[in-house]
Write an enzyme that holds these catalytic residues in place. Structure first.
Site, PDB file in Angstrom:
ATOM      1  N   ASP A   1      -1.010  -6.186  -0.326  1.00 52.77           N
ATOM      2  CA  ASP A   1      -1.225  -5.548   0.981  1.00 52.77           C
ATOM      3  C   ASP A   1      -2.704  -5.256   1.224  1.00 52.77           C
ATOM      4  OD1 ASP A   1       0.525  -4.934   2.999  1.00 52.77           O
ATOM      5  OD2 ASP A   1       1.281  -3.102   2.080  1.00 52.77           O
TER       6      ASP A   1
ATOM      7  N   GLU B   1       9.939  -4.301   9.874  1.00 50.70           N
ATOM      8  CA  GLU B   1      10.283  -2.985   9.321  1.00 50.70           C
ATOM      9  C   GLU B   1      10.883  -2.081  10.396  1.00 50.70           C
ATOM     10  OE1 GLU B   1       7.353  -1.085   6.842  1.00 50.70           O
ATOM     11  OE2 GLU B   1       8.539   0.752   6.698  1.00 50.70           O
TER      12      GLU B   1
ATOM     13  N   ASP C   1       0.844  -1.199   0.000  1.00 48.32           N
ATOM     14  CA  ASP C   1       0.000   0.000   0.000  1.00 48.32           C
ATOM     15  C   ASP C   1       0.882   1.254   0.000  1.00 48.32           C
ATOM     16  OD1 ASP C   1       0.887  -0.180   2.595  1.00 48.32           O
ATOM     17  OD2 ASP C   1      -1.087   0.045   3.531  1.00 48.32           O
ATOM     18  N   SER C   2       2.214   1.065  -0.025  1.00 47.08           N
ATOM     19  CA  SER C   2       3.130   2.180  -0.287  1.00 47.08           C
ATOM     20  C   SER C   2       2.811   2.812  -1.637  1.00 47.08           C
ATOM     21  CB  SER C   2       4.584   1.690  -0.281  1.00 47.08           C
ATOM     22  OG  SER C   2       4.743   0.576  -1.130  1.00 47.08           O
TER      23      SER C   2
ATOM     24  N   GLU D   1      -0.841  -5.533   8.564  1.00 47.53           N
ATOM     25  CA  GLU D   1       0.067  -4.972   9.576  1.00 47.53           C
ATOM     26  C   GLU D   1      -0.440  -5.247  10.989  1.00 47.53           C
ATOM     27  OE1 GLU D   1       0.812  -0.820   8.832  1.00 47.53           O
ATOM     28  OE2 GLU D   1       1.442  -1.192   6.770  1.00 47.53           O
TER      29      GLU D   1
ATOM     30  N   LYS E   1      -1.075  -9.485   2.788  1.00 46.74           N
ATOM     31  CA  LYS E   1      -0.271  -9.038   3.936  1.00 46.74           C
ATOM     32  C   LYS E   1      -1.088  -8.049   4.752  1.00 46.74           C
ATOM     33  CE  LYS E   1       3.316  -5.890   3.692  1.00 46.74           C
ATOM     34  NZ  LYS E   1       2.878  -4.877   4.658  1.00 46.74           N
TER      35      LYS E   1
END
Ligand code: KIV
Length: 293
Positions: free
Chosen positions: A84, A183, A45-46, A116, A114
């Protein structure tokens, strides 16, 4: 079957082989990475920042992730593709997480999702993996929570926070994930987590002790200017190369140097008699090519 699967990636960790991962958001670049032998792609999602120009990842939607994910998936014959889950598409409940993950797998045709977080999203990870969908976790500095962290900061420097990062990684493994992104975690802590966990660890800003590494591809290609995090290595100056090419194009179009004769369909050009007839017809009538009235 792809050359890179959950099983082959796990076997790489068992053999002590390092795993390469890059972010990617489009078909053309995905094909290049696939041909280059990159093991995993993360459609992160960057993309909110790299592709859409937002200041952070929070505005990105599920629909947008699916569009980018599908484009990348079409470009990958062998590279394992992870998509993501964007902000607020899984945090509310395990049910919401499963619905989002299922939709992303169906519509984007990727290999895994993925999300978080550690202990706080363990139930979500369990719900998704129970449905047979491979999950990658993400602990340490998790960009979707950067308001809570007060910025993009290294996580796990003090004993309390180091223990939190380790416990989060263990919770992700316990819930059924097959890999976890670490990260902005201190290198020795990341190495300890990588030794402790059976599942794959993928580091970004977490040193050399992880089982694999991921970078944002525009950063590693030198496309994002000089303001990149310390952990980024620039493997090419593609940004500079692209800018030179754009400048040359601009100046050649303006000077008339492009297109030259070799860039035109000269052999199949219109015969001179045809052009002469068209010109004659034009001159002798008020018929206009573009006129519809
Ligand atoms: O969104 C992303 O690209 C990521 C990586 C930085 C790990 O989550």
């Amino acid at each position: 079957m792809k050359q890179n699967t959950v099983a082959t990636l796990a076997a790489m960790k068992a053999r002590g082989e390092r795993i390469s991962q890059l972010t990617c958001y489009d078909y053309t670049t995905a094909r290049l990475m696939d041909d280059a032998g990159v093991n995993m792609i993360l459609v992160g999602d960057s993309l909110g920042m790299t592709m859409q120009g937002y200041a952070d990842t929070l505005p990105v939607t599920v629909e947008e992730m699916i569009i980018y994910g599908r484009s990348v998936a079409r470009g990958c014959r062998n590279t394992f593709v992870v998509l993501d889950m964007p902000f607020m598409s899984y945090q509310i409940s395990p049910q919401q997480a499963l619905e989002t993950a299922g939709r992303m797998m169906k519509e984007a045709q990727v290999d895994a999702v993925k999300l978080e977080g550690g202990r706080t999203v363990a139930d979500q990870i369990r719900a998704i993996t129970d449905a047979g969908i491979p999950v990658v976790g993400h602990v340490g500095m998790t960009p979707q929570s950067y308001h809570a962290f007060g910025g993009f900061k290294v996580q796990g420097k003090e004993e309390d926070s180091a223990r939190r990062v380790l416990e989060d990684a263990l919770a992700v493994q316990e819930a059924g994930a097959f890999a976890v992104v670490l990260e902005c975690v201190p290198p020795k802590l990341a190495a300890l987590i990588s030794r402790t966990l059976d599942i794959i660890t993928i580091g970004i800003g977490a040193g050399e002790g992880c089982d694999g590494q991921v970078l944002v591809y525009q950063d590693m290609l030198g496309m994002t200017g000089d303001r990149v995090p310390k952990f980024v290595k620039r493997f090419a100056e593609a940004g500079q190369l692209m800018q030179e090419a754009f400048r040359a194009y601009d100046s050649q179009v303006k000077s008339g140097a492009f297109p030259a004769a070799e860039h035109a369909y000269g052999k199949s050009d219109c015969a001179d008699e045809i052009l002469a007839r068209l010109e004659e017809e034009q001159a002798g009538s008020n018929w206009k090519l573009c006129s519809v009235m």
